[in-house]
Design a protein around this motif. Structure first.
Motif: not given
Ligand code: TYD
Length: 202
Positions: A11, A15, A48, A72, A94, A99, A103
């Motif tokens: 976080e 990005k 999402r 995905r 991402r 993941s 995860q």
């Molecule tokens: P996002 O707002 O894109 O976060 P950031 O601005 O930090 O990039 O939120 C995506 C959130 O989803 C982030 O906390 C990470 C999580 N995430 C997973 O846990 N696994 C995944 O495979 C993906 C794609 C995202």
């Protein structure tokens, strides 16, 4: 020639702005699109919301991983693969490595489970991935002013430390694809580093 490029990090690593900068710098010289996960298409964005909206606090780790894998699959089919087939450069905020870090490692579901449920992504891996590495304390401080924390932002400090450790293990798993970028430097420097690597590669 199509190129699939992903951006990874914890976080508050910047990005989103970085991807905007890269898009602006390259858009006049090649066909290029930006997208993000989880989300990037109508159906994937709906998933999402279920994954990230804090109102769904009961989502189990397995359901979280499966929902993200479903988003995905939809996003790959609707957005990424068609763009690559048209010869575009795809910049994705991402992808599978998230993941693995979040995860497989931080939620401790394990790499084999995540690779199994993401078979489609495994068959369509990025050409190049930038992992923006940053102390999670610094990253969380940067986003502390944001009004709306999502369900994963709200996780404990220990969780975010596990995410970073996870990313470093993932980078070691795929050294030919993943470039580690020091996130503790001005965004202009990060942008230059990323642009140089993309231009060298394609
Ligand atoms: P996002 O707002 O894109 O976060 P950031 O601005 O930090 O990039 O939120 C995506 C959130 O989803 C982030 O906390 C990470 C999580 N995430 C997973 O846990 N696994 C995944 O495979 C993906 C794609 C995202």
């Amino acid at each position: 020639m199509s190129v699939f490029i992903t951006f990874e990090g914890g976080e508050g690593t910047g990005k989103t702005t970085l991807i905007k900068n890269i898009f602006q710098a390259l858009r006049s010289s090649r066909p290029i699109v930006t997208t993000r996960e989880p989300g990037g298409s109508l159906i994937a964005e709906a998933i999402r919301d279920v994954v990230l909206n804090p109102k769904y606090e009961g989502v189990t780790p397995h359901a979280e991983a499966l929902l993200i894998a479903a988003a995905r699959a939809q996003h790959l089919h609707e957005v990424i693969l068609p763009a690559l087939a048209e010869g575009k450069t795809v910049l994705c905020d991402r992808y599978l490595d998230s993941s693995l870090a979040y995860q497989a490692y931080a939620r401790e579901l394990g790499v084999p489970f995540i690779l199994n449920i993401n078979k489609l992504a495994v068959e369509n891996m990025p050409d190049l991935t930038f992992y923006i590495d940053l102390d999670p304390k610094v990253g969380m401080d940067r986003i502390s002013h944001r009004a709306k924390y999502d369900r994963l932002d709200q996780e404990t400090d220990d969780f975010h430390l596990l995410v970073r450790e996870g990313y470093l293990k993932v980078a070691a798993m795929y050294p030919e694809r993943i470039v580690i970028i020091n996130g503790n430097q001005p965004l202009e420097n990060i942008t230059e580093e990323v642009l140089t690597a993309i231009r060298e590669q394609s």
